[in-house]
Scaffold this motif. Structure first.
Motif, PDB file in Angstrom:
ATOM      1  N   LEU A  18       6.261  25.081  14.030  1.00 27.64           N
ATOM      2  CA  LEU A  18       7.474  24.275  13.841  1.00 27.64           C
ATOM      3  C   LEU A  18       7.156  22.782  13.972  1.00 27.64           C
ATOM      4  O   LEU A  18       7.589  21.966  13.141  1.00 27.64           O
ATOM      5  N   SER A  19       6.382  22.417  15.002  1.00 30.93           N
ATOM      6  CA  SER A  19       6.040  20.994  15.199  1.00 30.93           C
ATOM      7  C   SER A  19       5.302  20.454  13.989  1.00 30.93           C
ATOM      8  O   SER A  19       5.552  19.338  13.538  1.00 30.93           O
ATOM      9  N   PHE A  20       4.360  21.266  13.490  1.00 32.40           N
ATOM     10  CA  PHE A  20       3.599  20.836  12.318  1.00 32.40           C
ATOM     11  C   PHE A  20       4.532  20.625  11.128  1.00 32.40           C
ATOM     12  O   PHE A  20       4.455  19.604  10.433  1.00 32.40           O
ATOM     13  N   ALA A  21       5.423  21.589  10.893  1.00 34.69           N
ATOM     14  CA  ALA A  21       6.325  21.493   9.738  1.00 34.69           C
ATOM     15  C   ALA A  21       7.214  20.252   9.865  1.00 34.69           C
ATOM     16  O   ALA A  21       7.381  19.497   8.901  1.00 34.69           O
ATOM     17  N   VAL A  22       7.758  20.010  11.070  1.00 33.66           N
ATOM     18  CA  VAL A  22       8.635  18.848  11.257  1.00 33.66           C
ATOM     19  C   VAL A  22       7.834  17.555  11.070  1.00 33.66           C
ATOM     20  O   VAL A  22       8.274  16.631  10.379  1.00 33.66           O
ATOM     21  N   SER A  26       8.653  14.890   8.097  1.00 33.86           N
ATOM     22  CA  SER A  26       9.239  13.611   8.522  1.00 33.86           C
ATOM     23  C   SER A  26       8.257  12.458   8.372  1.00 33.86           C
ATOM     24  O   SER A  26       8.531  11.341   8.809  1.00 33.86           O
ATOM     25  N   ALA A  27       7.096  12.728   7.750  1.00 31.58           N
ATOM     26  CA  ALA A  27       6.017  11.726   7.740  1.00 31.58           C
ATOM     27  C   ALA A  27       6.397  10.451   6.988  1.00 31.58           C
ATOM     28  O   ALA A  27       5.917   9.378   7.320  1.00 31.58           O
ATOM     29  N   ARG A  28       7.256  10.587   5.997  1.00 28.49           N
ATOM     30  CA  ARG A  28       7.615   9.381   5.243  1.00 28.49           C
ATOM     31  C   ARG A  28       9.083   9.069   5.471  1.00 28.49           C
ATOM     32  O   ARG A  28       9.950   9.666   4.859  1.00 28.49           O
ATOM     33  N   GLY A  29       9.358   8.155   6.417  1.00 24.50           N
ATOM     34  CA  GLY A  29      10.730   7.682   6.562  1.00 24.50           C
ATOM     35  C   GLY A  29      11.430   8.008   7.869  1.00 24.50           C
ATOM     36  O   GLY A  29      12.369   7.324   8.229  1.00 24.50           O
ATOM     37  N   ASP A  32      10.526   8.059  14.156  1.00 27.35           N
ATOM     38  CA  ASP A  32      10.667   8.558  15.538  1.00 27.35           C
ATOM     39  C   ASP A  32      10.475  10.067  15.598  1.00 27.35           C
ATOM     40  O   ASP A  32       9.732  10.583  16.428  1.00 27.35           O
ATOM     41  N   LEU A  33      11.159  10.764  14.695  1.00 30.28           N
ATOM     42  CA  LEU A  33      11.038  12.225  14.658  1.00 30.28           C
ATOM     43  C   LEU A  33       9.586  12.623  14.412  1.00 30.28           C
ATOM     44  O   LEU A  33       9.036  13.524  15.066  1.00 30.28           O
ATOM     45  N   HIS A  34       8.954  11.924  13.482  1.00 33.23           N
ATOM     46  CA  HIS A  34       7.557  12.213  13.148  1.00 33.23           C
ATOM     47  C   HIS A  34       6.659  12.068  14.378  1.00 33.23           C
ATOM     48  O   HIS A  34       5.854  12.954  14.681  1.00 33.23           O
ATOM     49  N   ASP A  35       6.828  10.956  15.094  1.00 37.87           N
ATOM     50  CA  ASP A  35       5.968  10.711  16.254  1.00 37.87           C
ATOM     51  C   ASP A  35       6.181  11.786  17.319  1.00 37.87           C
ATOM     52  O   ASP A  35       5.218  12.313  17.887  1.00 37.87           O
ATOM     53  N   TRP A  36       7.454  12.135  17.582  1.00 41.27           N
ATOM     54  CA  TRP A  36       7.709  13.125  18.636  1.00 41.27           C
ATOM     55  C   TRP A  36       7.207  14.512  18.246  1.00 41.27           C
ATOM     56  O   TRP A  36       6.659  15.236  19.087  1.00 41.27           O
ATOM     57  N   ALA A  37       7.377  14.869  16.982  1.00 37.69           N
ATOM     58  CA  ALA A  37       6.850  16.173  16.536  1.00 37.69           C
ATOM     59  C   ALA A  37       5.331  16.193  16.665  1.00 37.69           C
ATOM     60  O   ALA A  37       4.730  17.193  17.080  1.00 37.69           O
ATOM     61  N   GLY A  38       4.694  15.079  16.344  1.00 36.34           N
ATOM     62  CA  GLY A  38       3.239  14.975  16.459  1.00 36.34           C
ATOM     63  C   GLY A  38       2.779  15.068  17.906  1.00 36.34           C
ATOM     64  O   GLY A  38       1.809  15.762  18.221  1.00 36.34           O
ATOM     65  N   TYR A  39       3.513  14.380  18.813  1.00 39.28           N
ATOM     66  CA  TYR A  39       3.160  14.474  20.234  1.00 39.28           C
ATOM     67  C   TYR A  39       3.365  15.901  20.742  1.00 39.28           C
ATOM     68  O   TYR A  39       2.581  16.407  21.558  1.00 39.28           O
ATOM     69  N   ALA A  40       4.430  16.555  20.271  1.00 34.45           N
ATOM     70  CA  ALA A  40       4.673  17.951  20.675  1.00 34.45           C
ATOM     71  C   ALA A  40       3.489  18.814  20.241  1.00 34.45           C
ATOM     72  O   ALA A  40       2.968  19.626  21.025  1.00 34.45           O
TER      73      ALA A  40
END
Ligand code: HEM
Ligand code: HEM
Length: 176
Positions: A18-22, A26-29, A32-40
């Motif tokens: 799920l984290s990977f998919a999010v 969310s990578a383009r645009g 914040d969501l992208h960074d948090w999913a990546g940290y997760a």
């Protein structure tokens, strides 16, 4: 049926997917969501590495990380259609898991690097993060192909096993 994947492995797996998919979507645009999913994703990998030393028997690296020779020999048996069924991860799956964990950690780390004062706006660092992330995507696609192939060859639903934790008990010729 026998219990193979403990709750920690299953929760980790689906949370990581799920984290990977999010993070990907969310990578383009959606920064914040992208960074948090990546940290997760990065934190999940760290937890899984610890569990690989402390966890239930089938979760341990010693159970499924094999030498390159063993992995190659196993791939040859796939080519001839004679590969054994493994109750845990098969040798090729084990190698893929190591590759996925390393690539996921590298993607999260290079992503975090973009937020530091030193590398903020550095084009080479953005390129590096992009290349590592796209390599990770290729590995994920290879992982899905491997899961599909093993499910078909051994007539078992491996996705169901990763959700519920149980697999068919070993039969003669299987590797427990
Ligand atoms: C999207 C990103 C994904 C990543 C990064 C990923 C990563 C992993 C990892 C690290 C493992 C090893 C589990 C462990 O021992 O802790 C694993 C196993 C597994 N994954 Fe994924 N996975 C992803 C998506 C999926 C999806 C979408 C499916 C199903 C449709 C799936 C099905 C499985 C199955 C069935 C196994 C167990 C394989 C076996 O029986 O040896 N994965 N995956
Ligand atoms: C492990 C999960 C991650 C994945 C799969 C991922 C994937 C991606 C992808 C596909 C892009 C677009 C690259 C391109 O334009 O070709 C991107 C951009 C970016 N990511 Fe990640 N990323 C992850 C983690 C992170 C983390 C943890 C951070 C920071 C906290 C981060 C920060 C960024 C930033 C700032 C960009 C935009 C770079 C630019 O301006 O070109 N990423 N990421």
């Amino acid at each position: 049926m026998v219990r193979v994947w403990d709750p920690m492995v299953r929760a980790f797996h689906w949370a990581l997917a799920l984290s990977f998919a999010v993070a990907w979507l969310s990578a383009r645009g959606w920064e914040d969501l992208h960074d948090w999913a990546g940290y997760a994703a990065g934190s999940l990998v760290a937890a899984r590495v610890a569990w690989g030393f402390l966890g239930a028997p089938y979760a341990r690296f010693t159970q499924f990380v094999r030498s390159p020779q063993t992995v190659l020999a196993y791939l040859k048996t796939i080519a001839t259609g004679s590969e054994a069924r493994f109750v845990g991860h098969n040798p090729a799956g084990g190698a893929m898991i190591v590759a996925l964990l390393v690539a996921m950690a590298a993607t999260a780390t290079t992503g975090w690097m973009l937020t530091t004062d030193a590398l903020w706006g550095a084009t080479w660092a953005q390129k590096l993060h992009s290349v590592v992330a796209h390599s990770l995507l290729l590995l994920v696609l290879g992982h899905l192909a491997g899961v599909a192939l093993a499910s078909l060859r051994h007539r078992e639903n491996l996705v169901r096993a990763m959700i519920l934790g149980d697999k068919r008990a070993p039969e003669p010729g299987d590797v427990a």
